[in-house]
Enzyme design. Structure first.
Site, PDB file in Angstrom:
ATOM      1  N   HIS A  92      19.640  43.942  26.280  1.00 47.89           N
ATOM      2  CA  HIS A  92      18.349  42.943  25.832  1.00 47.89           C
ATOM      3  C   HIS A  92      17.880  43.226  24.514  1.00 47.89           C
ATOM      4  O   HIS A  92      17.483  42.534  23.556  1.00 47.89           O
ATOM      5  CB  HIS A  92      17.335  43.100  26.938  1.00 47.89           C
ATOM      6  CG  HIS A  92      17.803  42.225  28.181  1.00 47.89           C
ATOM      7  ND1 HIS A  92      17.069  42.653  29.415  1.00 47.89           N
ATOM      8  CD2 HIS A  92      18.121  41.114  28.367  1.00 47.89           C
ATOM      9  CE1 HIS A  92      17.224  41.640  30.151  1.00 47.89           C
ATOM     10  NE2 HIS A  92      18.172  40.879  29.421  1.00 47.89           N
ATOM     11  N   ARG A 151      27.655  29.583  25.345  1.00 45.79           N
ATOM     12  CA  ARG A 151      28.087  30.369  26.331  1.00 45.79           C
ATOM     13  C   ARG A 151      27.161  29.909  27.697  1.00 45.79           C
ATOM     14  O   ARG A 151      25.924  29.811  27.307  1.00 45.79           O
ATOM     15  CB  ARG A 151      27.652  31.801  26.343  1.00 45.79           C
ATOM     16  CG  ARG A 151      28.869  32.236  24.902  1.00 45.79           C
ATOM     17  CD  ARG A 151      28.534  33.775  24.913  1.00 45.79           C
ATOM     18  NE  ARG A 151      29.534  34.646  24.110  1.00 45.79           N
ATOM     19  CZ  ARG A 151      29.356  34.547  22.848  1.00 45.79           C
ATOM     20  NH1 ARG A 151      28.257  34.181  22.140  1.00 45.79           N
ATOM     21  NH2 ARG A 151      30.455  35.197  22.009  1.00 45.79           N
ATOM     22  N   ARG A 163      30.820  25.854  26.837  1.00 41.62           N
ATOM     23  CA  ARG A 163      32.069  26.578  27.518  1.00 41.62           C
ATOM     24  C   ARG A 163      31.799  26.505  29.003  1.00 41.62           C
ATOM     25  O   ARG A 163      30.589  27.138  29.387  1.00 41.62           O
ATOM     26  CB  ARG A 163      32.155  27.774  26.952  1.00 41.62           C
ATOM     27  CG  ARG A 163      33.396  28.585  27.452  1.00 41.62           C
ATOM     28  CD  ARG A 163      33.727  30.191  26.972  1.00 41.62           C
ATOM     29  NE  ARG A 163      32.682  30.916  27.057  1.00 41.62           N
ATOM     30  CZ  ARG A 163      32.694  32.073  26.479  1.00 41.62           C
ATOM     31  NH1 ARG A 163      33.455  32.301  25.413  1.00 41.62           N
ATOM     32  NH2 ARG A 163      31.654  32.979  26.683  1.00 41.62           N
ATOM     33  N   GLU A 219      41.965  32.992  23.455  1.00 43.00           N
ATOM     34  CA  GLU A 219      41.579  34.506  23.409  1.00 43.00           C
ATOM     35  C   GLU A 219      42.334  35.369  24.255  1.00 43.00           C
ATOM     36  O   GLU A 219      42.320  36.632  24.332  1.00 43.00           O
ATOM     37  CB  GLU A 219      40.138  34.522  23.795  1.00 43.00           C
ATOM     38  CG  GLU A 219      40.022  34.030  25.185  1.00 43.00           C
ATOM     39  CD  GLU A 219      38.469  34.086  25.567  1.00 43.00           C
ATOM     40  OE1 GLU A 219      37.609  34.762  25.053  1.00 43.00           O
ATOM     41  OE2 GLU A 219      37.824  33.238  26.587  1.00 43.00           O
ATOM     42  N   ASN A 263      36.663  37.841  19.652  1.00 43.85           N
ATOM     43  CA  ASN A 263      36.393  39.045  20.468  1.00 43.85           C
ATOM     44  C   ASN A 263      37.223  39.551  21.271  1.00 43.85           C
ATOM     45  O   ASN A 263      37.732  40.542  21.284  1.00 43.85           O
ATOM     46  CB  ASN A 263      34.801  38.781  21.168  1.00 43.85           C
ATOM     47  CG  ASN A 263      33.857  38.282  20.172  1.00 43.85           C
ATOM     48  OD1 ASN A 263      34.073  38.450  18.917  1.00 43.85           O
ATOM     49  ND2 ASN A 263      33.039  37.830  20.538  1.00 43.85           N
ATOM     50  N   ASP A 264      37.667  38.518  22.403  1.00 41.53           N
ATOM     51  CA  ASP A 264      38.531  38.953  23.458  1.00 41.53           C
ATOM     52  C   ASP A 264      40.384  38.911  22.815  1.00 41.53           C
ATOM     53  O   ASP A 264      40.978  39.737  23.145  1.00 41.53           O
ATOM     54  CB  ASP A 264      38.660  37.846  24.585  1.00 41.53           C
ATOM     55  CG  ASP A 264      37.281  38.409  25.372  1.00 41.53           C
ATOM     56  OD1 ASP A 264      37.484  39.579  25.645  1.00 41.53           O
ATOM     57  OD2 ASP A 264      36.391  37.382  25.472  1.00 41.53           O
ATOM     58  N   ARG A 310      36.427  46.011  23.941  1.00 41.54           N
ATOM     59  CA  ARG A 310      35.299  45.555  23.047  1.00 41.54           C
ATOM     60  C   ARG A 310      34.137  46.357  23.045  1.00 41.54           C
ATOM     61  O   ARG A 310      33.054  46.221  22.094  1.00 41.54           O
ATOM     62  CB  ARG A 310      35.041  43.979  23.068  1.00 41.54           C
ATOM     63  CG  ARG A 310      34.705  43.714  24.411  1.00 41.54           C
ATOM     64  CD  ARG A 310      34.773  42.228  24.518  1.00 41.54           C
ATOM     65  NE  ARG A 310      33.608  41.449  23.963  1.00 41.54           N
ATOM     66  CZ  ARG A 310      33.786  40.109  24.189  1.00 41.54           C
ATOM     67  NH1 ARG A 310      34.589  39.386  24.742  1.00 41.54           N
ATOM     68  NH2 ARG A 310      32.539  39.429  23.606  1.00 41.54           N
ATOM     69  N   CYS A 326      35.190  31.068  17.116  1.00 38.90           N
ATOM     70  CA  CYS A 326      33.632  31.141  17.635  1.00 38.90           C
ATOM     71  C   CYS A 326      33.669  32.665  17.980  1.00 38.90           C
ATOM     72  O   CYS A 326      32.481  33.066  18.660  1.00 38.90           O
ATOM     73  CB  CYS A 326      33.396  30.515  18.869  1.00 38.90           C
ATOM     74  SG  CYS A 326      34.537  30.744  20.329  1.00 38.90           S
TER      75      CYS A 326
HETATM   76  C1  PEP Z   1      35.270  35.755  22.218  1.00 37.44           C
HETATM   77  O1  PEP Z   1      35.979  36.303  23.229  1.00 37.44           O
HETATM   78  O2  PEP Z   1      35.481  35.895  21.072  1.00 37.44           O
HETATM   79  C2  PEP Z   1      34.351  34.801  22.444  1.00 37.44           C
HETATM   80  C3  PEP Z   1      33.733  34.006  21.791  1.00 37.44           C
HETATM   81  O3  PEP Z   1      33.798  34.911  23.841  1.00 37.44           O
HETATM   82  P1  PEP Z   1      32.688  36.220  24.565  1.00 37.44           P
HETATM   83  O4  PEP Z   1      32.499  36.960  23.377  1.00 37.44           O
HETATM   84  O5  PEP Z   1      31.759  35.207  25.271  1.00 37.44           O
HETATM   85  O6  PEP Z   1      33.836  36.726  25.474  1.00 37.44           O
HETATM   86 MG    MG Z   2      35.934  35.824  25.139  1.00 38.37          MG
END
Ligand code: PEP
Ligand code: MG
Length: 524
Positions: A178, A283, A317, A414, A436-437, A447, A484
């Site tokens: 948080h 999200r 999403r 991803e 990210n994924d 991550r 994204c």
């Molecule tokens: C990602 O994986 O890049 C993504 C945008 O989704 P999240 O970070 O919510 O897994």
């Molecule tokens: Mg993701």
């Protein structure tokens, strides 16, 4: 001494260290069991009052966190064991500490980042009451100080005066906490995962939350280098403000769409729609709190964002539960949740829950320019099944005469299987790259693990090659491709993303100006 960590909120701070781990002052025993119980009750009441005062003055996100703390304090399940221990002879402070510590241990033992992050909330609640019990007026950090310790309590963050600068440096901590979320939205520099140095440090320090590190007792040369970087960051931030209201365009004249990522419907309250090209990622995991949200709650949340955006696109999403975002009552305990039942895999397994979200989305679609995407798609069959469920629920709503509309349905890219063989997904409405994924799966580097953060880079040629391949495939087939993941808002990564062929990025609202400025500096 220099420690490396993970940046949780970018920026620079130099100042005196403030020890977050200072133990609260001692407690004076009362004359009877009755008085011990009364003392604990009074202290809980004081803590609730203090939190209520803070919540009244806080913005929506912060108030939400504080209300969560108040609800926990008022929950007998938390205080019951402490009152029982007082009944069997323990002092109020020891009883409260023991009761909370056993709760905290449960959260800390979780292998899921989200639950470990909630341990910080419980420690905060524990210390609020201990402080009230010992009448210890909490020492406030001096303005501009760097708050350093194991972890930081959300109330500590909210009570700190950040107007004179300062920052947060944590030995443990998490970018998903948080406080990390609050720090990013307020622009307070923060680094986590610095490691548990046994050494007692004090005095003056330099916090670099752009790269992720702290220098204790710096040399004059350290200070000079640091100030140059801090000045450059401030210059870049200041200069970037002029880009905020303009359409993003490269030096060579290529237009780039820059949308925003949001998590809560209230996030849009602080964003001027004129400064972005829509919502590239909403999200929905965060709507799924302690209880699963019903259709009406979801419909209202989606509708609010769609109406705010007007005719600009809003990409929502479907829930990506699991991985580092577990949801009580929905996700399952797994030894390796990042490779388990998360995202679309879980939604297709729990169709009862998925159908509720689908109906809310179909109904909300009439209020704006909605696009819907599915997370963690690995095979075309999963996409096909999700599309079929949309068609089924559409038929139900049509039969009931409920107003609705079928939005374009796209997928997150991803999972490497999609990026390696995008031709298997030629019928999707759009692709949105989740860097990210994608990065953690290509590099086999989680991550949320500081120890392998150096491997978790979007700029690794293997990751960039996959991004470029998806962009090229989309161009050839006329399928829109955006990105994204957090990399889209990172000025150091933006040139590589544009060179890979992307022209559509979605970034955290606080990064809009810097991202547009970085785009203006690229010659593609
Ligand atoms: C990602 O994986 O890049 C993504 C945008 O989704 P999240 O970070 O919510 O897994
Ligand atoms: Mg993701």
């Amino acid at each position: 001494m220099r420690l490396e960590g993970i940046p949780a909120s970018p920026g620079y701070a130099e100042g005196l260290l403030f020890d977050l781990d200072r133990p609260p002052a001692g407690y004076r025993a009362k004359a009877s069991v009755g008085e011990e119980k009364a003392a604990l009750e009074l202290a809980i009441g004081k803590a609730v009052n203090r939190l209520t005062t803070l919540a009244d003055a806080a913005d929506a996100d912060a108030a939400g966190i504080l209300e969560f703390h108040i609800a926990m304090l008022e929950d007998d399940a938390l205080s019951g064991p402490a009152f029982a221990s007082i009944g069997s002879g323990q002092l109020a402070d020891a009883a409260w500490r023991a009761a909370l510590d056993s709760e905290i241990a449960g959260y800390e033992a979780s292998d899921q980042d989200y639950f470990r992050a909630r341990a910080a909330d419980l420690r905060d609640i524990r210390d609020q009451v201990l402080r009230a019990l010992s009448q210890d007026g909490e020492a406030a950090a001096a303005p501009g100080a760097i708050l350093y310790g194991e972890d930081i309590a959300p109330t500590r963050f909210l009570e700190t005066d950040w107007s004179a600068g300062g920052g947060i440096a944590l030995k443990a901590g998490s970018t998903a906490s948080h406080v990390a979320m609050l720090a990013r939205s307020r622009g307070v520099p923060m680094v986590v995962g610095l490691g548990g140095s046994a050494e007692k440090v004090g005095g003056f320090a330099l916090l670099d939350a752009e790269r992720g590190g702290i220098v204790f007792s710096p040399s004059p040369a350290d200070i000079e280098t640091f100030r140059r970087s801090a000045l450059s960051f401030a210059d870049r931030q200041g200069a970037a403000q002029t880009f905020l209201t303009r359409q993003a365009i490269t030096k060579a004249g290529a237009a780039v769409r820059v949308q925003v990522n949001i998590a809560y419907p209230s996030d849009v309250d602080g964003i001027d729609i004129a400064t972005c090209d829509g919502v590239g990622l909403m999200r929905t995991e965060f709507l799924f709190g302690k209880t699963l949200p019903d259709e009406e709650t979801q419909y209202q949340a989606y509708r609010k964002v769609l109406e705010w955006a007007g005719d600009k696109p809003v990409t929502i999403r479907t829930v990506d539960a699991g991985g580092d975002k577990p949801i009580p009552g929905f996700t399952v305990e797994e030894t390796n949740p990042f490779l388990g039942l998360r995202g679309i895999r879980l939604s297709l397994k729990r169709r009862d829950i998925f159908r509720v979200q689908i109906r809310a989305l179909l109904r909300a679609a009439i209020h704006g320019n909605l696009k819907v995407m599915f997370p963690m798609i690995a095979t075309p069959e999963e996409y096909g099944q999700a599309v079929a469920l949309f068609a089924e629920e559409q038929a139900v709503l049509a039969a009931q005469g409920v107003a609705h509309k079928l939005p374009p349905l796209g997928i997150m890219v991803e999972v490497p299987s999609v990026a390696l063989a995008p031709e298997s997904f030629a019928d999707v409405a759009f692709f949105s790259i989740g860097s990210n994924d994608l990065t953690q799966y290509v590099m086999a580097a989680a991550r949320d693990n500081a120890a392998v953060a150096h491997l978790n880079s979007v700029r690794n040629p293997a990751v960039l090659r996959l991004i470029a391949a998806v962009a090229e495939f989309g161009r050839g087939k006329g399928i829109p491709v955006s990105l994204c993941g957090d990399a889209g808002g990172d000025p150091a990564t933006i040139p590589a993303l544009l060179e890979a062929g992307l022209r559509d990025l979605s970034v955290a609202p606080a990064q809009l100006a810097m991202a547009k400025a970085a785009i203006a500096d690229v010659s593609v």
